[in-house]
Enzyme design. Structure first.
Site, PDB file in Angstrom:
ATOM      1  N   GLY A 234       2.794  -4.910   2.400  1.00 44.51           N
ATOM      2  CA  GLY A 234       3.381  -3.818   2.421  1.00 44.51           C
ATOM      3  C   GLY A 234       3.158  -2.825   1.444  1.00 44.51           C
ATOM      4  O   GLY A 234       1.911  -2.773   0.976  1.00 44.51           O
ATOM      5  N   SER A 235       3.961  -1.958   0.957  1.00 40.23           N
ATOM      6  CA  SER A 235       3.697  -0.847   0.127  1.00 40.23           C
ATOM      7  C   SER A 235       3.545  -1.248  -1.355  1.00 40.23           C
ATOM      8  O   SER A 235       4.148  -2.505  -1.778  1.00 40.23           O
ATOM      9  CB  SER A 235       4.770   0.287  -0.002  1.00 40.23           C
ATOM     10  OG  SER A 235       5.970  -0.146  -0.254  1.00 40.23           O
ATOM     11  N   THR A 236       2.868  -0.526  -2.306  1.00 39.34           N
ATOM     12  CA  THR A 236       2.829  -1.156  -3.724  1.00 39.34           C
ATOM     13  C   THR A 236       4.000  -0.973  -4.406  1.00 39.34           C
ATOM     14  O   THR A 236       4.488  -1.832  -5.099  1.00 39.34           O
ATOM     15  CB  THR A 236       1.718  -0.200  -4.333  1.00 39.34           C
ATOM     16  OG1 THR A 236       0.422  -0.390  -3.762  1.00 39.34           O
ATOM     17  CG2 THR A 236       1.642  -0.378  -5.931  1.00 39.34           C
ATOM     18  N   VAL A 238       7.256  -1.371  -3.311  1.00 38.01           N
ATOM     19  CA  VAL A 238       8.200  -2.522  -2.909  1.00 38.01           C
ATOM     20  C   VAL A 238       7.304  -4.055  -3.419  1.00 38.01           C
ATOM     21  O   VAL A 238       8.028  -4.824  -3.855  1.00 38.01           O
ATOM     22  CB  VAL A 238       8.447  -2.569  -1.283  1.00 38.01           C
ATOM     23  CG1 VAL A 238       9.250  -3.949  -0.902  1.00 38.01           C
ATOM     24  CG2 VAL A 238       9.276  -1.536  -0.917  1.00 38.01           C
ATOM     25  N   GLY A 239       6.245  -4.045  -3.226  1.00 33.98           N
ATOM     26  CA  GLY A 239       5.383  -5.235  -3.684  1.00 33.98           C
ATOM     27  C   GLY A 239       5.630  -5.419  -5.250  1.00 33.98           C
ATOM     28  O   GLY A 239       5.646  -6.360  -5.741  1.00 33.98           O
ATOM     29  N   GLU A 256      -0.255  -8.152  -0.518  1.00 34.17           N
ATOM     30  CA  GLU A 256      -1.374  -7.317   0.246  1.00 34.17           C
ATOM     31  C   GLU A 256      -0.528  -6.013   0.288  1.00 34.17           C
ATOM     32  O   GLU A 256       0.225  -5.645   1.139  1.00 34.17           O
ATOM     33  CB  GLU A 256      -1.399  -7.749   1.644  1.00 34.17           C
ATOM     34  CG  GLU A 256      -2.016  -9.391   1.393  1.00 34.17           C
ATOM     35  CD  GLU A 256      -3.465  -9.619   1.169  1.00 34.17           C
ATOM     36  OE1 GLU A 256      -4.147  -8.452   0.706  1.00 34.17           O
ATOM     37  OE2 GLU A 256      -3.851 -10.616   1.046  1.00 34.17           O
ATOM     38  N   CYS A 290      -3.630  -0.100   6.152  1.00 30.39           N
ATOM     39  CA  CYS A 290      -3.932  -0.076   4.704  1.00 30.39           C
ATOM     40  C   CYS A 290      -5.343   0.344   4.294  1.00 30.39           C
ATOM     41  O   CYS A 290      -5.662   0.794   3.219  1.00 30.39           O
ATOM     42  CB  CYS A 290      -3.494  -1.597   4.443  1.00 30.39           C
ATOM     43  SG  CYS A 290      -4.178  -2.878   5.171  1.00 30.39           S
TER      44      CYS A 290
HETATM   45  P1  NAP Z   1       7.100  -1.412   2.967  1.00 32.48           P
HETATM   46  O1  NAP Z   1       8.300  -0.367   2.883  1.00 32.48           O
HETATM   47  O2  NAP Z   1       6.692  -1.751   1.517  1.00 32.48           O
HETATM   48  O3  NAP Z   1       7.544  -2.355   3.972  1.00 32.48           O
HETATM   49  C1  NAP Z   1       6.830  -3.717   4.023  1.00 32.48           C
HETATM   50  C2  NAP Z   1       7.805  -4.858   4.173  1.00 32.48           C
HETATM   51  O4  NAP Z   1       8.802  -4.964   3.175  1.00 32.48           O
HETATM   52  C3  NAP Z   1       8.913  -4.686   5.605  1.00 32.48           C
HETATM   53  O5  NAP Z   1       9.387  -5.917   6.059  1.00 32.48           O
HETATM   54  C4  NAP Z   1       9.947  -3.997   4.714  1.00 32.48           C
HETATM   55  O6  NAP Z   1      10.940  -3.982   5.489  1.00 32.48           O
HETATM   56  C5  NAP Z   1      10.040  -5.008   3.435  1.00 32.48           C
HETATM   57  N1  NAP Z   1      10.935  -4.336   2.310  1.00 32.48           N
HETATM   58  C6  NAP Z   1      11.324  -2.935   2.343  1.00 32.48           C
HETATM   59  N2  NAP Z   1      12.001  -3.166   0.852  1.00 32.48           N
HETATM   60  C7  NAP Z   1      12.044  -4.648   0.647  1.00 32.48           C
HETATM   61  C8  NAP Z   1      12.655  -4.952  -0.548  1.00 32.48           C
HETATM   62  N3  NAP Z   1      13.344  -4.391  -1.397  1.00 32.48           N
HETATM   63  N4  NAP Z   1      12.728  -6.571  -0.373  1.00 32.48           N
HETATM   64  C9  NAP Z   1      11.851  -7.265   0.474  1.00 32.48           C
HETATM   65  N5  NAP Z   1      11.498  -6.543   1.610  1.00 32.48           N
HETATM   66  C10 NAP Z   1      11.394  -5.152   1.664  1.00 32.48           C
HETATM   67  O7  NAP Z   1       5.798  -0.919   3.750  1.00 32.48           O
HETATM   68  P2  NAP Z   1       5.637  -0.188   5.053  1.00 32.48           P
HETATM   69  O8  NAP Z   1       5.776   1.379   4.485  1.00 32.48           O
HETATM   70  O9  NAP Z   1       6.241  -0.814   5.771  1.00 32.48           O
HETATM   71  O10 NAP Z   1       4.007  -0.323   5.339  1.00 32.48           O
HETATM   72  C11 NAP Z   1       2.859   0.272   4.818  1.00 32.48           C
HETATM   73  C12 NAP Z   1       2.574  -0.122   3.773  1.00 32.48           C
HETATM   74  O11 NAP Z   1       2.044  -1.327   3.585  1.00 32.48           O
HETATM   75  C13 NAP Z   1       1.241   0.706   3.313  1.00 32.48           C
HETATM   76  O12 NAP Z   1       1.448   0.975   1.700  1.00 32.48           O
HETATM   77  C14 NAP Z   1       0.209  -0.167   3.473  1.00 32.48           C
HETATM   78  O13 NAP Z   1      -1.251   0.098   2.804  1.00 32.48           O
HETATM   79  C15 NAP Z   1       0.783  -1.183   3.360  1.00 32.48           C
HETATM   80  N6  NAP Z   1      -0.118  -2.630   4.116  1.00 32.48           N
HETATM   81  C16 NAP Z   1      -1.113  -3.195   3.235  1.00 32.48           C
HETATM   82  C17 NAP Z   1      -1.833  -4.194   3.920  1.00 32.48           C
HETATM   83  C18 NAP Z   1      -2.746  -5.132   3.303  1.00 32.48           C
HETATM   84  O14 NAP Z   1      -3.004  -6.108   3.751  1.00 32.48           O
HETATM   85  N7  NAP Z   1      -3.048  -5.028   2.305  1.00 32.48           N
HETATM   86  C19 NAP Z   1      -1.616  -4.503   5.416  1.00 32.48           C
HETATM   87  C20 NAP Z   1      -0.702  -3.404   6.127  1.00 32.48           C
HETATM   88  C21 NAP Z   1      -0.047  -2.446   5.305  1.00 32.48           C
HETATM   89  P3  NAP Z   1      11.726  -2.801   6.540  1.00 32.48           P
HETATM   90  O15 NAP Z   1      10.317  -2.233   7.326  1.00 32.48           O
HETATM   91  O16 NAP Z   1      12.661  -3.254   7.461  1.00 32.48           O
HETATM   92  O17 NAP Z   1      12.265  -1.900   5.393  1.00 32.48           O
END
Ligand code: NAP
Length: 487
Positions: A234-236, A238-239, A256, A290
């Protein structure tokens, strides 16, 4: 429950080999039409805990299951997935706005991922280490226990499958938390497929949750002592939060995260190929990958012609309904994603950027957009913009191109297009990214490759033998070590 019905479905959690009562639900929406595609159970911390308990209870038996049985489950899951291919691709479009081409790519990737995971069941699990005291000394890899898997919506099928496949194949049990934006095709679908493939009850558990509840499910996964590893895609932002919490709990986590990926086009590049590769890398899945190429760094001698041809190509990409098979640019995932992309482009333009193509949209679709002259202090230049927008930068030479490529806090994927592979190889080793493709754009993956980033793009690797390191624990065991003391 079958994935072939199209009316609005009600979906419960998959816990302990059972579909739970649906109870309280939230609406799962089609990002293009806004229609409800499913009503999905909304978990709180209690359901997450139940899922962890189920996974913990299933661990002893699954971790001792012979590799041939684990392999058999994954081979069958791959076949079952392919048999439902049309339905899966249709769900990807309806739940996540994935175009037909990207849906097919996800389908075939995941079938391959499961077949590769089947082979992982037979990965070597240790080494014999010479001992100076005459002991028979081993480094043995054992499954860690319960793995928490948190997946995003963007390549929902691949990223949810990746989060569970190698942990399970290596003998761990898993609790998967999909995104609230892809609860079925990035989550519950695996309950259906793996149940039919013969995965024992409790080995895989899936909890879905309403918007706003991701944090509490994540907290349970990080804080519950039965969970021994987490993988997060997911996003940096939240990560980073998750890594802090995992650190407090002394729990290893694979991260990731986001990317701000450069594509370098050198003056000796094949121009036609470079233009097509750039458009593919920047706009596939409307730039919601990503690895998407966000910055196209071009050497000056070809910059003018390359820019003009890429702008023409970008203007010609068909945008609209992802269910029409020739659509290239489908919708953004939701209103807030659309607003973010618009505001990043508008702010860049207010600071002097020129729009060479796109810069507008219709409904939930934002057209493929090409910018140039983006100011260094604009939000676009400093952050990942998760949408179909790329910017061209012109440089004087390859060294400057590498400097520009590295001028970001991220380090996920990158590409160098040149007709001189030796030169490409030399430059590739200077690029601060987990992944560099020579003569290709940044978007690409194969299940057996060590996928992952450096810097703010995270740490740890999925894929092939790299996953063995992430999802097993190394034990040092000795036999017959003579006692050194006269005691
Ligand atoms: P995100 O908001 O960080 O969400 C990713 C996951 O984390 C979702 O299941 C989300 O649930 C969950 N989440 C949100 N807040 C959380 C918390 N406080 N504790 C635990 N889990 C939580 O990311 P996104 O915007 O959906 O995805 C896009 C991002 O992911 C981009 O930055 C992209 O570059 C990155 N990405 C990276 C890769 C890689 O392999 N490096 C691959 C794909 C995407 P909800 O969606 O239900 O809020």
């Amino acid at each position: 429950m079958s994935a072939t019905e199209t009316p609005v479905r009600e979906l419960g959690h998959w816990i302990g080999g059972q579909w739970t009562e649906v109870g309280e639900t939230f609406d799962d929406l089609d990002p293009f039409t806004g229609e409800i595609v499913a009503r999905v159970a909304a978990a709180g911390r209690g359901e997450a805990k139940e899922a962890i308990d189920a996974a913990a209870g299933a661990f002893a038996a699954w971790s001792q299951t012979p590799p041939a049985e684990r392999q058999g489950v994954f081979l069958k899951a791959a076949d079952l997935l392919e048999a439902r291919g049309d339905d899966v691709v249709s769900w990807l479009a309806r739940e996540t706005g994935s175009t037909f081409g990207f849906g097919m790519f996800q389908l075939h990737f995941v079938a391959g991922l499961f077949r590769q995971a089947a082979a992982l069941a037979y990965a070597p699990i240790g080494q014999i280490i010479p001992s100076d005291v005459g002991a028979f000394s081993m480094g043995l890899r054992r499954p860690v226990g319960v793995v928490g898997a948190i997946a995003p919506w963007n390549a929902a099928l691949i990223l949810s499958a990746r989060s569970i496949a190698s942990p399970l194949a290596l003998g761990n049990t898993v609790v998967l938390k999909p995104s609230e934006l892809s609860p079925y095709i990035g989550g519950l679908v695996w309950g259906e497929i793996f149940a039919e493939a013969g995965l024992p009850a409790g080995v895989l558990n899936i909890v879905t949750h309403a918007p706003g509840s991701a944090g509490e499910i994540g907290d349970e996964l990080v804080e519950n002592p039965a969970v021994r590893r987490i993988n997060f895609t997911g996003s940096t932002a939240v990560g980073r939060k998750l890594a802090e919490a995992a650190g407090r709990n002394l729990k290893r986590v694979v991260l990731e995260l986001g990317g701000y990926n450069p594509l370098i086009v050198l003056a000796d590049a094949d121009l036609e190929f470079a233009v097509n590769a750039s458009a593919f890398g920047a706009y596939l899945h409307q730039g919601q990958i990503c690895m998407s190429a966000r910055r196209i760094i071009v050497e000056r001698p070809i910059a003018e012609e390359f820019t003009q041809r890429l702008a023409e190509k970008t203007k010609g990409l068909k945008a609209g309904d992802p269910k029409e098979h020739d659509t290239i640019i489908g919708p953004l995932i939701n209103e807030s994603a659309l607003e973010m992309v618009k505001s990043r482009v508008d702010e860049a333009v207010s600071k002097g950027a020129k729009v060479l193509a796109g810069g507008d949209g219709s409904g939930s679709v934002y057209n493929a957009t090409l910018l140039t002259d983006v100011a260094e202090d604009s939000d676009f230049a400093r952050n990942e913009t998760f949408g179909p927008v790329a910017a061209i930068e012109v440089v004087d030479n390859a060294n400057e191109a590498v400097e520009r490529a590295n001028a970001t806090s991220y380090g996920l994927a990158s590409g160098i297009i040149t007709s001189d592979a030796d030169r490409g190889l030399e430059l590739a080793q200077r690029i601060q990214a987990g992944i560099v493709h020579i003569n290709d754009q940044p978007v690409g993956d194969e299940p057996q490759m060590p996928f992952g980033g450096v810097k703010d793009s995270g740490w740890g690797r999925f894929g092939g033998t790299a996953a063995v390191e992430e999802f097993t624990e190394l034990h040092w065991i000795t036999v017959g070590k003579p006692h050194p003391f006269p005691f």
